[in-house]
Design a protein around this motif. Structure first.
Motif, short mmCIF file in Angstrom:
data_model
loop_
_atom_site.label_atom_id
_atom_site.label_comp_id
_atom_site.label_asym_id
_atom_site.label_seq_id
_atom_site.Cartn_x
_atom_site.Cartn_y
_atom_site.Cartn_z
N ASP A 109 0.86 -1.18 0.00
CA ASP A 109 0.00 0.00 0.00
C ASP A 109 0.89 1.23 0.00
OD1 ASP A 109 -2.38 -1.34 0.00
OD2 ASP A 109 -2.66 -1.26 2.18
N ILE A 110 0.70 2.11 -0.98
CA ILE A 110 1.43 3.36 -1.06
C ILE A 110 0.43 4.49 -1.25
CG2 ILE A 110 2.96 4.75 -2.52
CD1 ILE A 110 4.72 2.41 -2.94
N LYS A 111 0.55 5.53 -0.43
CA LYS A 111 -0.31 6.70 -0.55
C LYS A 111 0.57 7.94 -0.62
CE LYS A 111 -4.28 4.68 1.85
NZ LYS A 111 -5.23 4.80 3.01
N ARG A 112 0.35 8.75 -1.66
CA ARG A 112 1.15 9.95 -1.91
C ARG A 112 2.65 9.62 -1.92
NH1 ARG A 112 -2.56 11.66 1.79
NH2 ARG A 112 -0.99 11.78 3.42
N GLY A 113 2.96 8.43 -2.41
CA GLY A 113 4.35 8.01 -2.52
C GLY A 113 4.91 7.38 -1.27
N MET A 114 4.20 7.47 -0.14
CA MET A 114 4.68 6.94 1.14
C MET A 114 4.25 5.49 1.30
SD MET A 114 5.88 9.89 2.22
CE MET A 114 5.57 11.66 2.10
N LEU A 115 5.15 4.66 1.80
CA LEU A 115 4.83 3.26 2.06
C LEU A 115 3.97 3.16 3.31
CD1 LEU A 115 5.29 0.25 1.32
CD2 LEU A 115 7.27 0.30 2.85
N VAL A 116 2.77 2.61 3.16
CA VAL A 116 1.84 2.47 4.28
C VAL A 116 1.90 1.07 4.87
CG1 VAL A 116 -0.59 2.57 4.98
CG2 VAL A 116 0.30 4.22 3.31
N ASP A 117 1.95 0.06 4.00
CA ASP A 117 1.93 -1.32 4.50
C ASP A 117 2.49 -2.26 3.45
OD1 ASP A 117 1.54 -3.38 6.26
OD2 ASP A 117 -0.63 -3.50 5.98
N ILE A 118 3.00 -3.39 3.90
CA ILE A 118 3.43 -4.48 3.03
C ILE A 118 2.55 -5.68 3.33
CG2 ILE A 118 5.28 -6.11 2.50
CD1 ILE A 118 7.30 -3.94 3.13
N HIS A 119 1.86 -6.17 2.32
CA HIS A 119 1.01 -7.35 2.50
C HIS A 119 1.81 -8.63 2.24
CE1 HIS A 119 -2.37 -4.70 2.91
NE2 HIS A 119 -2.16 -4.17 1.71
N HIS A 120 2.52 -8.64 1.14
CA HIS A 120 3.35 -9.81 0.80
C HIS A 120 4.27 -9.41 -0.34
CE1 HIS A 120 4.70 -13.78 -0.27
NE2 HIS A 120 4.21 -13.64 -1.49
N LEU A 121 5.55 -9.68 -0.17
CA LEU A 121 6.51 -9.42 -1.24
C LEU A 121 7.07 -10.75 -1.71
CD1 LEU A 121 8.48 -6.34 0.15
CD2 LEU A 121 6.84 -6.37 -1.73
N PRO A 122 6.70 -11.18 -2.92
CA PRO A 122 7.19 -12.47 -3.42
C PRO A 122 8.71 -12.46 -3.55
CG PRO A 122 6.14 -11.21 -5.18
CD PRO A 122 5.85 -10.48 -3.91
N LEU A 123 9.33 -13.63 -3.37
CA LEU A 123 10.78 -13.72 -3.50
C LEU A 123 11.22 -13.48 -4.94
CD1 LEU A 123 11.70 -16.77 -1.22
CD2 LEU A 123 12.17 -14.35 -0.81
N LYS A 124 10.39 -13.90 -5.88
CA LYS A 124 10.72 -13.73 -7.30
C LYS A 124 9.74 -12.77 -7.95
CE LYS A 124 14.13 -16.61 -7.08
NZ LYS A 124 15.52 -16.13 -7.18
N TYR A 125 10.24 -12.03 -8.94
CA TYR A 125 9.41 -11.02 -9.61
C TYR A 125 9.55 -11.19 -11.11
CZ TYR A 125 8.17 -6.38 -11.37
OH TYR A 125 7.62 -5.33 -12.07
#
Length: 219
Positions: free
Chosen positions: A203-219
């Motif tokens: 979640d990003i609002k006005r460029g600021m990081l608000v929350d991370i739900h899940h970041l996959p190891l591979k992209y």
């Protein structure tokens, strides 16, 4: 405050560096008796040389980033408590400088006085643990830059940003946080952040990081 620092090895495995808080507090307790206390504004520059003498700095409240002077890259950033100036006392004092990331409370004393206190109270073991932690932080940072993909670097920087205080997270955009610490292009960084946001991973609002739900190891 989370005292475990997320790290990623080249194989994508998660790891944590544990901040040696007991040792840092012990060192600060002994060193602060001969120190001069001051408060900073947000983003106030701090040099290691004061009145012609090299100093160390005890961070009591707030957070401070360590910069390389020739290109302005952030090599490390720490929230209180921490000690700056012990691990790099043999380097050219003009090579690095610090900047507070928020209003902070700091004490300073000369390097020679600090080393005398360390010797008098035989605090070498505590100092070594702080040195190992600091060296590991910087080693991990440059290992990521040299061995990981652009996505891996951004993933790690987002995890580190989530470890920062709320005050820092709401005062710097995710893109700027990453740019200050890496050699990645802004366009590439913005592309990956946009795709992570649209995919519901962050979640990003006005460029600021608000929350991370899940970041996959591979992209």
């Amino acid at each position: 405050m989370n005292n475990k620092i997320n790290a990623i090895n080249p194989n994508g495995q998660g790891a944590s560096l544990i901040k040696p808080l007991i040792e840092i507090d012990l060192l600060i307790t002994h060193l602060q008796t001969n120190s001069n206390k001051f408060e900073t504004n947000g983003r106030q520059k701090i040099n290691y040389m004061l009145n012609g003498e090299r100093n160390i700095f005890l961070l009591h409240e707030g957070s401070v980033a360590l910069y390389r002077r020739n290109d302005g890259m952030i090599l490390n950033s720490e929230s209180a408590p921490f000690i700056f100036g012990i691990s790099n006392q043999q380097t050219n004092p003009d090579y690095l400088f610090m900047r507070s990331q928020e209003p902070s409370k700091i004490s300073c004393l000369t390097l020679s006085a600090a080393n005398a206190i360390l010797a008098e109270h035989e605090l070498w073991e505590s100092m070594v643990k702080v040195l190992i932690y600091t060296a590991s932080r910087i080693y991990d940072h440059f290992t990521q830059l040299s061995q990981l993909s652009s996505y891996d670097i951004i993933r790690q920087q987002l995890l580190e940003l989530m470890n920062e205080t709320t005050k820092i997270r709401t005062s710097v955009t995710a893109a700027n946080y990453i740019q200050d610490r890496t050699f990645l292009s802004r366009s590439g960084t913005m592309k990956i952040l946009s795709e992570l946001k649209s995919g519901g991973f962050i979640d990003i609002k006005r460029g600021m990081l608000v929350d991370i739900h899940h970041l996959p190891l591979k992209y």
